[in-house]
Design a protein around this motif. Structure first.
Motif, mmCIF file in Angstrom:
data_model
loop_
_atom_site.group_PDB
_atom_site.id
_atom_site.type_symbol
_atom_site.label_atom_id
_atom_site.label_comp_id
_atom_site.label_asym_id
_atom_site.label_seq_id
_atom_site.Cartn_x
_atom_site.Cartn_y
_atom_site.Cartn_z
ATOM 1 N N VAL A 32 49.637 42.554 43.198
ATOM 2 C CA VAL A 32 50.492 44.401 43.789
ATOM 3 C C VAL A 32 51.663 43.522 42.715
ATOM 4 N N ASP A 33 51.507 44.168 40.943
ATOM 5 C CA ASP A 33 52.339 43.965 40.143
ATOM 6 C C ASP A 33 51.656 45.135 39.740
ATOM 7 N N ASN A 34 52.781 46.618 38.805
ATOM 8 C CA ASN A 34 53.315 47.609 39.041
ATOM 9 C C ASN A 34 53.054 47.198 37.334
ATOM 10 N N ARG A 35 53.698 46.241 36.639
ATOM 11 C CA ARG A 35 53.915 45.801 35.415
ATOM 12 C C ARG A 35 52.254 45.172 34.470
ATOM 13 N N ALA A 36 51.515 45.072 35.561
ATOM 14 C CA ALA A 36 50.466 44.427 35.043
ATOM 15 C C ALA A 36 49.270 45.275 33.613
ATOM 16 N N THR A 37 48.989 44.842 32.480
ATOM 17 C CA THR A 37 48.127 46.103 32.284
ATOM 18 C C THR A 37 46.539 45.596 31.473
ATOM 19 N N GLY A 38 45.784 46.641 31.130
ATOM 20 C CA GLY A 38 44.446 46.109 31.026
ATOM 21 C C GLY A 38 44.474 45.058 28.931
ATOM 22 N N ALA A 39 43.080 44.941 29.554
ATOM 23 C CA ALA A 39 43.001 44.231 27.788
ATOM 24 C C ALA A 39 41.172 42.926 28.240
ATOM 25 N N PHE A 40 41.317 43.319 27.111
ATOM 26 C CA PHE A 40 39.911 42.920 26.866
ATOM 27 C C PHE A 40 39.798 41.384 25.669
ATOM 28 N N ILE A 41 39.704 40.805 26.323
ATOM 29 C CA ILE A 41 40.215 39.065 26.167
ATOM 30 C C ILE A 41 38.590 38.290 25.579
ATOM 31 N N GLY A 42 38.367 37.559 24.597
ATOM 32 C CA GLY A 42 37.281 37.046 24.247
ATOM 33 C C GLY A 42 36.267 37.665 23.040
ATOM 34 N N LEU A 43 37.406 38.610 22.399
ATOM 35 C CA LEU A 43 36.160 39.791 21.789
ATOM 36 C C LEU A 43 35.902 38.909 20.001
ATOM 37 N N SER A 44 34.958 39.439 19.666
ATOM 38 C CA SER A 44 34.520 38.295 18.185
ATOM 39 C C SER A 44 33.992 39.668 17.885
ATOM 40 N N GLY A 45 33.587 39.712 16.146
ATOM 41 C CA GLY A 45 32.936 39.983 15.589
ATOM 42 C C GLY A 45 31.393 39.854 16.535
ATOM 43 N N SER A 46 31.013 38.920 16.661
ATOM 44 C CA SER A 46 29.092 39.286 16.681
ATOM 45 C C SER A 46 28.878 39.972 18.601
ATOM 46 N N THR A 47 30.546 40.807 19.010
ATOM 47 C CA THR A 47 30.305 41.572 20.349
ATOM 48 C C THR A 47 30.107 42.497 19.684
ATOM 49 N N GLU A 48 28.421 43.029 20.675
ATOM 50 C CA GLU A 48 28.060 43.963 21.164
ATOM 51 C C GLU A 48 28.091 44.453 22.822
ATOM 52 N N LYS A 49 27.940 46.120 22.365
ATOM 53 C CA LYS A 49 28.648 47.194 22.839
ATOM 54 C C LYS A 49 27.868 46.956 24.884
ATOM 55 N N SER A 50 27.062 47.022 24.745
ATOM 56 C CA SER A 50 26.817 46.192 26.014
ATOM 57 C C SER A 50 27.056 44.753 26.808
ATOM 58 N N CYS A 51 27.632 44.629 25.881
ATOM 59 C CA CYS A 51 28.860 43.005 26.682
ATOM 60 C C CYS A 51 30.033 43.483 26.786
ATOM 61 N N ILE A 52 30.348 44.432 26.271
ATOM 62 C CA ILE A 52 31.707 45.016 26.494
ATOM 63 C C ILE A 52 31.437 46.190 28.039
ATOM 64 N N ILE A 53 30.360 46.500 27.764
ATOM 65 C CA ILE A 53 30.130 47.906 28.988
ATOM 66 C C ILE A 53 30.489 46.490 30.052
ATOM 67 N N ARG A 54 28.714 45.558 29.989
ATOM 68 C CA ARG A 54 29.074 44.835 31.451
ATOM 69 C C ARG A 54 30.477 43.553 31.785
ATOM 70 N N SER A 55 30.464 43.851 30.803
ATOM 71 C CA SER A 55 32.189 43.099 30.605
ATOM 72 C C SER A 55 33.263 43.848 32.199
ATOM 73 N N VAL A 56 33.504 44.736 32.279
ATOM 74 C CA VAL A 56 33.922 45.710 33.336
ATOM 75 C C VAL A 56 33.426 45.551 34.275
ATOM 76 N N ILE A 57 32.014 46.169 34.067
ATOM 77 C CA ILE A 57 32.149 45.692 36.317
ATOM 78 C C ILE A 57 31.847 44.755 35.791
ATOM 79 N N GLU A 58 31.044 43.338 35.546
ATOM 80 C CA GLU A 58 31.748 41.729 36.009
ATOM 81 C C GLU A 58 33.031 41.959 36.377
ATOM 82 N N ALA A 59 34.214 42.382 35.657
ATOM 83 C CA ALA A 59 35.403 42.165 36.060
ATOM 84 C C ALA A 59 35.793 43.340 36.837
ATOM 85 N N LEU A 60 35.317 44.062 37.648
ATOM 86 C CA LEU A 60 35.569 45.101 38.816
ATOM 87 C C LEU A 60 34.842 44.300 39.697
#
Length: 302
Positions: free
Chosen positions: A150-178
């Motif tokens: 319960v913190d209204n100062r918290a913001t979103g972020a992607f952590i662990g991005l690299s040049g080899s990160t594929e779009k499918s991983c970006i999509i999956r990481s959002v579902i995994e995070a939720l």
């Protein structure tokens, strides 16, 4: 379920409803949904996964212990007679919508060409990525952090991005995070209630996403039941009307005459073992980012 009266003459003229029609008290949307899926007894925990994710568990008396509020949990009256509930909450589907509208233009074009839903294509891409999204983690705090922080100062972020990160991983990481977020809320819930969740029933739009529901089971290590109910909130409101008008004796009678069981997602043991480890990394995101988020809030959002 309380009868408030009858349709007024003016309302009857405007709607065509007879003046003999009763007006019966309903309730808050997710409380009505809880009635429809059976979460009006303590042993059933409901997950509503829409724009927000809510976790609700019923109690026979209001739980006012310090541990409940320390974990960012609300205590409310249930629509079930003489019952109360505890509710955990955090923004969920809103971030999936953001992902779709901000990053998934190619999927929308592909969907138009194939005359299908872009949600289906996005779901398939998420499923094609490896468990753990190749080390990419998402902090799901687009509207601040909910239970247990319960913190209204918290913001979103992607952590662990690299040049080899594929779009499918970006999509999956959002579902995994939720789903990591769901597990964290559920653990706070179990700590506050002093007992493990015996049965989890999921409803809401995202619960119809098979990959999302299976991933939720894998990450929590618990079975997730998704009933065959298209819209649980209006069904719950109709059940209250049925109780108030005498069609059903009580909540149990209404539930037994309307509930339709659906799919049960059991955790995959191999994936559950991996996620048990990865969840430890996810739990570090909020505390490790807190000072940075405070600085961002002071400079840009205050």
């Amino acid at each position: 379920g309380t009868v408030l009266g009858n349709i007024s003459s003016k309302a009857s003229e405007e709607t065509g409803l007879p003046t003999s029609a009763r007006v019966i008290l309903g309730g808050h949307d997710y409380h009505c949904a809880a009635l429809a899926v059976g979460a009006f007894v303590p042993e059933v925990v409901m997950s509503v996964n829409g724009t927000w994710e809510m976790i609700l568990q019923t109690s026979i008396k209001p739980r006012l212990e310090k541990e409940v509020f320390k974990n960012g949990i609300n205590v409310e009256s249930h629509v079930a007679k003489d019952m109360y509930d505890m509710v955990a909450y955090a923004v969920a589907g809103l971030m999936y919508d953001w992902l779709r509208n901000t990053l998934c233009f190619e999927e929308k074009d592909e969907a138009r060409q194939k005359n299908t839903s872009d949600w289906e294509i996005i779901k398939k891409k998420a499923a094609s990525a490896p468990v753990g999204s190749g080390g990419l983690f998402f902090a799901p705090y687009f509207s601040g952090a909910g239970t247990p922080h319960v913190d209204n100062r918290a913001t979103g972020a992607f952590i662990g991005l690299s040049g080899s990160t594929e779009k499918s991983c970006i999509i999956r990481s959002v579902i995994e995070a939720l789903n990591y977020q769901f597990r964290e809320m559920l653990e706070a819930f179990e700590t506050a209630s002093g007992s493990p969740a015996e049965k989890i029933v999921a409803t809401g739009g995202a619960s119809q996403n098979e990959f999302w529901s299976q991933n939720k089971a894998d990450i929590t290590g618990k079975a997730i039941e998704v009933p065959a109910i298209e819209e649980s909130t209006p069904l719950g409101a109709a059940m209250l009307a049925g109780i108030g008008s005498g069609i059903y004796r009580d909540e149990k009678d209404a539930f037994e005459n309307t509930y339709r069981s659906g799919d049960i997602y059991e955790p995959d043991p191999k994936n559950a073992d991996l996620y048990r480890d990865y969840y430890g990394i996810y739990k570090k995101l909020y505390p490790d980012m807190k000072n940075i988020n405070n600085s961002i809030f002071e400079k840009f959002k205050k």
